[in-house]
Design an enzyme around this catalytic site. Structure first.
Site: not given
Length: 555
Positions: A148, A417, A420, A423, A427, A435, A458, A462
């Site tokens: 599928h 989510n 996280r 990538n 992360h 962090y 980030s 970018h």
């Protein structure tokens, strides 16, 4: 407390079973025989079969009723089982929460001195702790074994074939012949020899300069005045990062007007190298009497490995499947041609002939919604080509066994989510080296500020990549990251469950891709149609599409 918990579990297990619906006809025997004198109801009349056997159609009717009864019983039992399991798990969670260990009293351990308390308060766990590398396949490789899911992959291939056919047919109608023109790809990857030379210089500098500096620094720690040597080597290392990896590659790309795709290769290598070296002690071992620099082979493997977290050893596969490598590289090439046809058929016709004028709300709305389809296709192609095919090809050539470069981000019900799982490679780097370092510096007192700092880093990265690649500053992506990205991160958080939140996530993602493709494409053509001969610094920061009009376009 235990008796209360047990009674709750028992109550959930002993819930009354709902009464089954009655099927009167099924109370009769189905063994094909009727006892003597037994009567049967048929067409409202009571009759006795001649030989005591049921007629065939009556048996079939009763079997169908028995089947319906079994189906009802099955669904009811499944509902009861799910309810009891849910209640049982809830009671276990409540009981485990109530049994969490309390702080150990001082009577069981000697009191800590002020020096020991200071060490514990300023204790910093080693980098990478908690990141466990294990042998596992990429998720799409596993999903493509399901027919599928593989059919969806075939649908994208069929769409590519239709793009190719439509381009050939249109060219044949317009030109009277088949035109195989890949001018857009040739332009996007222009000045490729210069890009290759720049990449080789950057890689060799990353291989030689930092390793030599760290080796000399490790040796200097056994001499007198190690702090002075640390300051010296640290200053040289930061200077190398600022000039060798920061200024020189960007200056080369901007002054030579390197096309977008070629420029992206340089900027990507720039940030990969920078991420390797951001932590000056990221690969120094804490074991032994002093700092130990890893072997050259370990450092070289780390530079090529598809991860930004250093380990002396990674899980390795026993053999290299060269057929798998060739397949992934061919898929990368196919994605490039796919993106080419997306831009040729869906983007260039829309923006090349667009009437550039002052801001018009109706035209902007139409532009955004018309850009959603190409934006989503570019998103899927970028994910599949880089995060799946490219990284898996390099991992296979290096026998790198941990292939979790992404997770099931498409099932996310929250943007938290999604960030996280989209990538995992980046992360993990942001979590362990940005962090967690921020929390260590602030002694874990400013978690929201740490999250804001990660978002800012980030967003800046970018936007920097797009600004250098496109050759203009238009902070659309930065605003989407810092405004809507932060807002959705707190609104669509991990507590949001259910299909509706997944739909909201996808809708927001689609709209964001439409906004990005629309605004950046408009600015790209505005920069070409309305160039400034001697722009000032403020004019460089002002988007050209806000003031470029049709009259200026004709000039």
């Amino acid at each position: 407390m235990e008796s209360h918990g047990d009674s709750g579990v028992l109550r959930s297990r002993c819930r009354p079973v709902p009464k089954m619906p009655t099927f009167p006809d099924l109370d009769e025997p189905l063994n094909g025989q009727l006892s003597p004198g037994k009567h049967q109801l048929e067409n409202g009349e009571i009759r006795i079969t001649s030989n005591g056997r049921l007629e065939m159609e009556h048996v079939i009717s009763k079997k169908l009723q028995l089947k319906r009864k079994a189906e009802y019983l099955k669904s009811d039992l499944m509902r009861q089982f799910e309810g009891q399991v849910s209640d049982f798990m809830d009671s276990l969670i409540e009981e485990s929460a109530s049994l969490e260990p309390a702080p150990v009293p001082a009577v069981f351990s000697p009191p800590l001195s002020d020096k020991e308390r200071s060490k514990l308060r300023h204790f910093r766990p080693p980098h990478g702790q908690g990141k466990l590398f294990v042998s596992r396949r990429s998720l799409l490789d596993e999903l493509f074994e399901v027919n599928h899911i593989r059919t969806i992959y075939h649908m994208f291939i069929a769409l590519l074939i239709l793009f190719i056919l439509s381009t050939l047919v249109v060219d044949f109608i317009d030109e009277g012949r088949l035109v195989l023109d890949f001018g857009l790809l040739v332009y996007a990857f222009g000045q490729f020899p210069l890009v290759v030379c720049t990449w080789i210089c950057m890689f060799l500098s990353v291989l030689l300069v930092p390793y030599s500096l760290f080796h000399l620094w490790a040796q200097s720690q056994s001499h007198s005045h190690p702090g002075m040597y640390s300051l010296l080597f640290g200053s040289v290392f930061l200077l190398y990062q600022a000039l060798g990896l920061g200024f020189l590659p960007t200056y080369m790309a901007v002054t030579n007007s390197v096309p977008p795709a070629s420029c992206f290769i340089i900027i990507l290598e720039q940030f990969i190298s920078f991420s390797y070296l951001m932590r000056s002690l990221f690969f120094l071992s804490s074991t032994g009497p002093g700092p130990v620099v890893p072997q050259v082979s370990q450092y070289l493997y780390f530079l090529f490995a598809p991860t930004l977290i250093y380990r002396d050893k990674y899980p390795r596969n026993p053999v290299i499947r060269w057929g798998y490598v060739a397949t992934k590289l061919l898929q990368v090439l196919g994605c490039l041609f796919y993106a080419y046809y997306v831009f040729v058929r869906l983007c260039i016709p829309q923006f090349h002939s667009i009437g550039l004028q002052l801001f018009d709300l109706r035209a902007m709305v139409l532009c955004v919604f018309n850009s959603i389809l190409p934006g989503v296709l570019v998103l899927f192609l970028g994910f599949f080509a880089f995060l799946h095919c490219w990284l898996n090809a390099f991992a296979e050539m290096l026998r790198f066994a941990d292939r979790m470069f992404y997770k099931d981000w498409w099932n996310s019900t929250s943007f938290a989510n999604y960030y996280r799982t989209w990538n995992v490679v980046v992360h993990d780097w942001l979590y362990y080296y940005v962090y967690r370092d921020f929390l260590w510096i602030s002694q874990k007192r400013f978690r929201p500020a740490a999250m804001l700092f990660v978002f800012t880093v980030s967003a800046v990265v970018h936007e920097y990549i797009l600004a250098v690649c496109f050759g203009f500053f238009y902070p659309v992506l930065f605003c989407l990251f810092m405004c809507f990205g932060m807002m959705f991160n707190f609104i669509l958080h991990d507590q949001r469950k259910g299909p509706i939140w997944n739909i909201i996530m996808w809708t927001s993602l689609f709209l964001g891709q439409g906004v990005i493709i629309c605004l950046y494409s408009q600015e790209w053509y505005a920069q070409r149609y309305c160039p400034l001969k001697e722009p000032s610094f403020l004019e460089l920061l002002k988007p050209r599409s806000w003031s470029c009009q049709r009259g200026l376009m004709g000039n």
